[in-house]
Motif scaffolding. Sequence first.
Motif, PDB file in Angstrom:
ATOM      1  N   ALA A 546      -4.881  -8.310   1.922  1.00  0.00           N
ATOM      2  CA  ALA A 546      -3.627  -8.078   1.861  1.00  0.00           C
ATOM      3  C   ALA A 546      -3.415  -6.620   0.981  1.00  0.00           C
ATOM      4  O   ALA A 546      -4.095  -6.569   0.184  1.00  0.00           O
ATOM      5  CB  ALA A 546      -2.590  -9.046   1.088  1.00  0.00           C
ATOM      6  N   ASP A 548      -0.554  -6.038  -0.511  1.00  0.00           N
ATOM      7  CA  ASP A 548       0.571  -6.266  -1.673  1.00  0.00           C
ATOM      8  C   ASP A 548       0.148  -7.786  -2.421  1.00  0.00           C
ATOM      9  O   ASP A 548       0.802  -7.950  -3.429  1.00  0.00           O
ATOM     10  CB  ASP A 548       1.780  -6.685  -1.319  1.00  0.00           C
ATOM     11  N   ARG A 550      -0.014 -10.770  -1.353  1.00  0.00           N
ATOM     12  CA  ARG A 550       0.854 -11.960  -1.242  1.00  0.00           C
ATOM     13  C   ARG A 550       0.767 -12.264   0.491  1.00  0.00           C
ATOM     14  O   ARG A 550       0.487 -13.334   0.768  1.00  0.00           O
ATOM     15  CB  ARG A 550       2.213 -11.840  -1.395  1.00  0.00           C
ATOM     16  N   HIS A 551       0.967 -11.058   1.274  1.00  0.00           N
ATOM     17  CA  HIS A 551       0.831 -11.388   2.556  1.00  0.00           C
ATOM     18  C   HIS A 551      -0.634 -11.174   3.346  1.00  0.00           C
ATOM     19  O   HIS A 551      -0.776  -9.832   3.458  1.00  0.00           O
ATOM     20  CB  HIS A 551       1.966 -10.513   3.225  1.00  0.00           C
ATOM     21  N   SER A 553      -3.793 -11.242   5.954  1.00  0.00           N
ATOM     22  CA  SER A 553      -3.928 -11.429   7.445  1.00  0.00           C
ATOM     23  C   SER A 553      -5.559 -11.312   7.432  1.00  0.00           C
ATOM     24  O   SER A 553      -6.245 -10.699   6.908  1.00  0.00           O
ATOM     25  CB  SER A 553      -3.425 -10.430   8.360  1.00  0.00           C
TER      26      SER A 553
END
Length: 693
Positions: A546, A548, A550-551, A553
């Motif tokens: 990620a 940030d 948080r997100h 993949s």
Amino acid sequence: MKPLSILLFPLLFFACYAQSQERCGFDIVHQRRMNTDPVYKAGIDQQKALIREYISKHQNELLNGPTAAFYTIPVVVHVVHTGGAIGSIYNPTTAQIQSTINYLNQVYEGTYPGTEGVGDIQINFALATRDPNCNPTSGINRVDGSGIPNYTAFGVNANNATGVDETTIKNLVGWDPFRYYNIWVVNRIDSKDGTSGSFIAGYAYFPGAPPALDGTIMLATQMNTGRKTLPHEIGHAFGLYHPFEGACPEVGSCALAGDEICDTDPVSQPAGFVCRTGPNACAGGTPYSINTEHNYMNYTNCATLFTGDQKIRMLAAAAGPFRSGLSTSWAKSATYPILPFTPPIPAACTPVTTTLSNTTGNLNFFIGNRNLTSGSTEDDNGYLNAANGCLNLVQLIQNNTYSFSFNPVSFNFEQVRAWIDYNNNGVFENATEEVFYQDGIGPPSPYNVTVNGSLTVPPTAVANTVLRMRVIEEISTLYGAGYAISSSCYNPFLGQAEDFPVIIASNVALPVSYTSFFAKAEGNDVLLNWKTESESDNDLFLIERAADGRHFSEVGRVKGRNDNRGATYQFLDKQPGIGLMYYRLKQIDIDGSSRYSVIVKVTMADLAKRSVHLVSNLFDQEIRLQFGAGTGDTKTVLRLMDISGRQLLSKAIHSGRSSVETIDLTGIHLNSGMYLLEMIHGTDRWIEKVFKK
């Protein structure tokens, strides 16, 4: 044959006062207790001996490459305010505290702008995610101290007697120092709040201090990004002195005298917080070095670095018994196996030690990826009942085999015996529940003996219930047959008994136990390394990234080896981009259930846009650099350093066109091995590893 004993090592002292502005209270409180408290002195001497021994065995690996350990320390910040609202002067906001912890990490990761020296210390700090009952927490604990007599007006005493003794504050609010690093944010120290004049900004204790004292006290006004109080005090917490510690000039071995750091010259305490240049009288007139003048542990206003030897010392302290339990603590775990936690049933007997001593005891018990640290026999009052603490829980699986190790205090030959109450009846049967026994442990080597063993959990062990594990340490039967640990009810003469909680799963997969997970930049790529302590029904790892934090993949997969002895893994994430990158592992069981690892991060530079590149990182008598087109007449500063951060060469180059420049090294004697090359072009700064043939 009588038990042996040795003399403890004295510490040197240098007063900590500066001329004005912020000061550190370490030397004041430390030396006072060294002079008056024999238990304190014994613990400090103990840890100093451990650090020296650890460094002698691990110095190279502590500085070089991925074999160096990475520690994440769970921190709890106790804000002892005076009744003011959150955001008032003595009650900093959550965002303010978190940003200060982020700043601390930038300093210790070597990513804070302007960082020099050794760079990444490989010690990270995170606000705790679980409280002492193992419930979720923010890691920030706010307490109104206005009702404590003299606190509002005078704060905490360091060198005065008008305020509150530090133990009053620490007894009021403090979490287990073997599972958390405690920071107490207070309104005043010696009546000063840090808003004007000369003041003590904070103080911390060395590892080895009694649990009731350990931790950092600092002013609320210093809990801010860019204020060096917290990085400075954490340096003390991991064994660092001030560079001006000791005599001027320094007398004796650099590893034993002064600040016990060899890549800092002896210096006097600076006046006026000024970074000095010119001849250093304490070092025979040689020029002052940035290793002291830019050092976070000095009293200067230009702090930008720790040195290589300071890094080695901090990592050695992190590996020692007084700090090692922090990095495996449940306090920073995202999951917990059993809530609510119910302590094991009482044991049928409780051993009682005849003579309390700091020359015996079990300091450290490592099993199932849990590092269970404690004190000596004297520290723990002979018997330590750690079985009621949820943060001490050890996870095991029926039929699985686990390696473990003990760290007994070894002034004498020792013996250790251990049991697990597998049938949960409160009695430890020698025939069926003994998991280890060894006598004649030695030869005596204070604080530096490791005893290894293994156990296989029987299929009949009571599952999914918290059980009791008992460890008894005693001087060896070499000193007499009467010292034999005959049963779990044995009353030690000089040794101690310790109880810990264990939970056993019934042939079902528990989370993979990680011993390490870290990321580092390899050119344009990121190399991830992780190790597991044990695995059961482990199918695979998903690597997730990620930008940030948080997100996340998925960026790759690695097949699990499903080895209950653990395994080592690597994954190369090719060209993830530039900037700060976050990574985590999603571990998936054969039945499809999954769990996440901790999150690690790495900063990626834009290599393609660099103005200066190494032609090759191998060199003999010269280093060749490629300058990109359009660099203009901006000066490029080059600094060649050894792996400790000591400067060997500094050179400025002007290049207004695309060209190859050669740095001649024929006048410098360099041994074969690794060095660091720092390149500063305008506002850009890079450090590369280079290797002398």
